[in-house]
Motif scaffolding. Structure first.
Motif, short mmCIF file in Angstrom:
data_model
loop_
_atom_site.label_atom_id
_atom_site.label_comp_id
_atom_site.label_asym_id
_atom_site.label_seq_id
_atom_site.Cartn_x
_atom_site.Cartn_y
_atom_site.Cartn_z
N MET A 538 0.83 -1.21 0.00
CA MET A 538 0.00 0.00 0.00
C MET A 538 0.86 1.26 0.00
O MET A 538 0.46 2.29 -0.56
N THR A 539 2.05 1.17 0.61
CA THR A 539 2.98 2.30 0.59
C THR A 539 3.53 2.52 -0.82
O THR A 539 3.61 3.66 -1.32
N GLU A 540 3.90 1.42 -1.48
CA GLU A 540 4.42 1.50 -2.86
C GLU A 540 3.36 2.03 -3.82
O GLU A 540 3.68 2.70 -4.82
N GLU A 541 2.09 1.74 -3.53
CA GLU A 541 1.00 2.22 -4.39
C GLU A 541 0.60 3.65 -4.07
O GLU A 541 -0.30 4.21 -4.71
N GLY A 542 1.27 4.26 -3.08
CA GLY A 542 1.01 5.66 -2.75
C GLY A 542 -0.21 5.88 -1.89
O GLY A 542 -0.68 7.01 -1.75
N LYS A 543 -0.72 4.82 -1.27
CA LYS A 543 -1.91 4.97 -0.43
C LYS A 543 -1.53 5.32 1.01
O LYS A 543 -2.31 5.94 1.73
N LEU A 544 -0.33 4.89 1.45
CA LEU A 544 0.11 5.13 2.82
C LEU A 544 1.54 5.71 2.80
O LEU A 544 2.27 5.56 1.82
N LEU A 545 1.90 6.30 3.93
CA LEU A 545 3.25 6.84 4.09
C LEU A 545 3.80 6.35 5.41
O LEU A 545 3.15 6.48 6.46
N LEU A 546 5.02 5.74 5.38
CA LEU A 546 5.64 5.23 6.60
C LEU A 546 6.23 6.39 7.40
O LEU A 546 6.94 7.23 6.87
N VAL A 547 5.94 6.41 8.69
CA VAL A 547 6.45 7.44 9.59
C VAL A 547 7.21 6.75 10.73
O VAL A 547 6.68 5.90 11.43
N GLY A 548 8.49 7.12 10.90
CA GLY A 548 9.28 6.58 11.99
C GLY A 548 9.88 5.22 11.67
O GLY A 548 9.69 4.65 10.59
N LYS A 549 10.61 4.67 12.69
CA LYS A 549 11.25 3.37 12.51
C LYS A 549 11.07 2.53 13.78
O LYS A 549 10.76 3.06 14.85
N GLY A 550 11.33 1.24 13.64
CA GLY A 550 11.28 0.33 14.79
C GLY A 550 9.88 0.20 15.36
O GLY A 550 8.88 0.32 14.66
N LYS A 551 9.83 -0.02 16.69
CA LYS A 551 8.54 -0.29 17.31
C LYS A 551 7.62 0.92 17.36
O LYS A 551 6.42 0.80 17.66
N PHE A 552 8.18 2.13 17.09
CA PHE A 552 7.35 3.33 17.12
C PHE A 552 6.86 3.72 15.72
O PHE A 552 6.20 4.74 15.55
N ALA A 553 7.18 2.89 14.71
CA ALA A 553 6.77 3.22 13.34
C ALA A 553 5.26 3.05 13.18
O ALA A 553 4.64 2.20 13.82
N TYR A 554 4.69 3.87 12.32
CA TYR A 554 3.27 3.74 11.96
C TYR A 554 3.09 4.24 10.54
O TYR A 554 4.00 4.82 9.93
N TYR A 555 1.94 4.02 9.98
CA TYR A 555 1.62 4.47 8.62
C TYR A 555 0.46 5.45 8.69
O TYR A 555 -0.47 5.28 9.50
N LYS A 556 0.55 6.48 7.84
CA LYS A 556 -0.56 7.43 7.78
C LYS A 556 -1.06 7.55 6.35
O LYS A 556 -0.33 7.22 5.39
N ILE A 557 -2.30 7.98 6.23
CA ILE A 557 -2.89 8.12 4.90
C ILE A 557 -2.17 9.23 4.15
O ILE A 557 -1.98 10.34 4.68
N LYS A 558 -1.78 8.94 2.93
CA LYS A 558 -0.99 9.90 2.14
C LYS A 558 -1.91 10.92 1.47
O LYS A 558 -2.97 10.56 0.96
#
Length: 558
Positions: A538-558
């Motif tokens: 979904m990130t590659e398709e431009g639907k989501l954006l990865l925020v942060g790294k490790g256990k605190f990482a999350y995805y938000k709507i792009k």
């Protein structure tokens, strides 16, 4: 003042009397005899709880001072019952009003009061319970249901050895020959055969027929006198018209063949040709019908009035017999309970002469008769404590399912197990099921279901999706293709995956625009790797954006 007002409003127990619950007022000191009679009735039925100090409507009114010592009452009950009934007593308090709960276990013997009274519980026509005397014939029923008495092995009062019919004995020999029974029985003379099969016993130096003997090869005119409960009936309804209605008192072997001849004339068969397979599909599987009829005669309670009844109508086939399931057998565990019968001597004879399933698993054969053709399952739901009632629906066969079963059985060189057939049938009816759902549906423990269903996956009959608790099962593509229903297969396997991105975005919109890998795992019942791959895609398709790294990482709507 508040305390007095509170006590003037009676507390209520909150439920009603039934077969295992009884209330007794103790305001005027309930008599000792009534207490003992209630305990005896519970012990001779299904056990239960006896509430002392509670009115019939459930109002808690309290104990008489002489009944406020629970241990003293328990000892009194043990001393006044034969054998001694060990009850549990618990003193309860409802707003300073005390009452007593006496828990009575179900006994595997007949319990009597010390004065000789034997009672049991029953439900009256108005739905209320009552305690009534247990009569001698009911004691036999009780003991046989607990597997403590084999009624069929008992000698018949007033019967003589000549009441056994030589013609029916020869009939029995023919059945051994034709149904591949124990051939060594044919080498015995008449007396030896009767003793080998427990058709007669020696009593005071003379030979006396047992109930088993009279039921199987008794003379017809004597059978109706000595064992009047040996009645059977065949009925056929066409709409509301009665086409056949015949009752008869005959030896079991003769009654069995009479009923079979009625069914053979009415059990229509259709031929199914599919490639190399040519399969005859009857309305009702003949082996299943035979086992059901054997069970009805074999497990019926011959101390109760009634008859073995076979009814054929537009909806299907009903076979019923007097006497409920014996102790330990329920509708839920019917296919897994240890096989044992109400009349072991009679059951043993029917197995040895070849008429009944030798393994004692005739009920498996009854279910297999419907499962193998993809038909509706046999139904025992109308059975109760007084009768077992089997209904086999008249339903259309599932040709794609039949072909799949036939091909697999041809490939492995043996029939599929009853558990495998139950699982395949459940998946056919419900499309997609998890392990727990399968186990609940077919009344088997999860370990047995997992073992069988994974073997079906290996054989290619079933497909699995997911891991762990989220692992689900569907029938293989082969069945859908055989049924020209590829769309159905795609729907089962693919529709969830197509909706995954939509569900993830919907979740994020309702979660401040954020979603984590753990959220996706819980939302879609995916494992960690599957959730990660979905989010990356979904990130590659431009639907989501990865925020942060490790256990605190999350995805938000792009």
């Amino acid at each position: 003042m508040l305390t007095e007002r509170k006590r003037s409003v009676k507390m209520n127990i909150g439920f009603r009397e039934n077969m295992t619950v009884e209330f007794k007022s103790d305001l005027k000191k309930l008599s000792d005899d009534v207490i003992i009679e209630s305990v005896v009735a519970f012990a001779n039925t299904d056990g239960g709880k006896f509430f002392l100090g509670v009115e019939d409507n459930g109002d808690i009114t309290g104990l008489h001072p002489s009944h406020k010592d629970p241990s003293k009452l328990a000892a009194f009950i043990a001393n006044k019952t034969i054998p001694p009934v060990a009850v549990q007593t618990e003193l309860m308090d409802a707003d300073d009003v005390k009452y007593l709960i006496v828990t009575v276990p179900k006994y595997t013997a007949i319990v009597a009061a010390s004065n000789g009274k034997v009672l049991r519980r029953r439900i009256k026509l108005d739905g209320e319970p009552e305690n009534i005397p247990m009569y001698p014939y009911e004691m036999n029923t009780r003991l046989s249901s607990l597997r403590m008495l084999d009624y069929s092995a008992q000698p018949v009062p007033e019967a003589v050895y000549s009441d056994l019919d030589p013609v029916e004995r020869e009939h029995l020999r023919n059945i051994i020959q034709n149904y591949h029974g124990e051939k060594n029985l044919l080498d015995l003379d008449d007396t030896e055969l009767d003793f080998a099969l427990r058709l007669a016993v020696e009593q005071n130096g003379t030979f006396v027929p047992t109930y088993c003997g009279m039921l199987l090869i008794g003379r017809r005119e004597r059978l109706s006198t000595l064992v009047p409960t040996a009645e059977a009936a065949f009925q056929e309804l066409q709409g509301t018209d009665v086409a056949v209605n015949e009752s008869f008192v005959l030896p079991i072997l003769m009654a069995f063949e009479k009923i079979e001849s009625y069914m053979d004339a009415r059990n229509h068969t259709k031929e199914m040709e599919e490639g190399l397979f040519r399969i005859s599909i009857p309305d009702f599987d003949k082996r299943a019908f035979r086992e059901a009829l054997v069970n009805a005669f074999c497990h019926r309670d011959y101390t109760m009035l009634g008859r073995v009844r076979v009814l054929l109508d537009d909806d299907g086939l009903t076979i019923s017999n007097p006497g409920g399931f014996i102790e330990g057998v329920t509708i839920e565990n019917l296919l897994t309970a240890e096989p044992h019968g109400r009349n072991p001597a009679l059951a043993d004879v029917l197995k040895r002469i070849g008429l009944a399933e030798r393994t004692g698993r005739g009920v498996d054969r009854i279910f297999e008769g419907s499962l193998s053709y993809g038909k509706s399952l046999p139904d025992y739901s109308e059975s109760n404590t007084n009768q077992v009632k089997l209904f086999i629906p008249k339903s259309l066969p599932d040709k794609a399912f039949i072909k799949m079963i036939a091909e697999e059985q041809s490939k492995i060189g043996r029939p599929l197990s009853i558990n495998a057939l139950l699982i395949l049938n459940a998946l056919k009816s419900n499309r997609r099921l998890r392990l727990g759902e399968l186990a609940h549906m077919i009344h088997l423990n999860e370990y047995k279901v997992r073992t069988t269903v994974e073997k079906l996956v290996e054989s290619g009959l079933v497909e699995a999706d997911g891991n762990g608790n989220s692992r689900a099962y569907i029938l293989s593509a082969a069945l859908y293709k055989n049924a020209d229903n590829v769309i159905g297969y795609v729907r089962q396997t693919g529709i969830d995956r197509i909706r995954y991105p939509e569900l993830v975005l919907k979740f994020a919109k309702n979660n401040q625009g954020k979603v984590t890998r753990k959220d996706v795992m819980q939302l879609l019942h995916l494992n960690q790797g599957q959730a990660y791959r979905l989010l990356v895609k979904m990130t590659e398709e431009g639907k989501l954006l990865l925020v942060g790294k490790g256990k605190f990482a999350y995805y938000k709507i792009k």
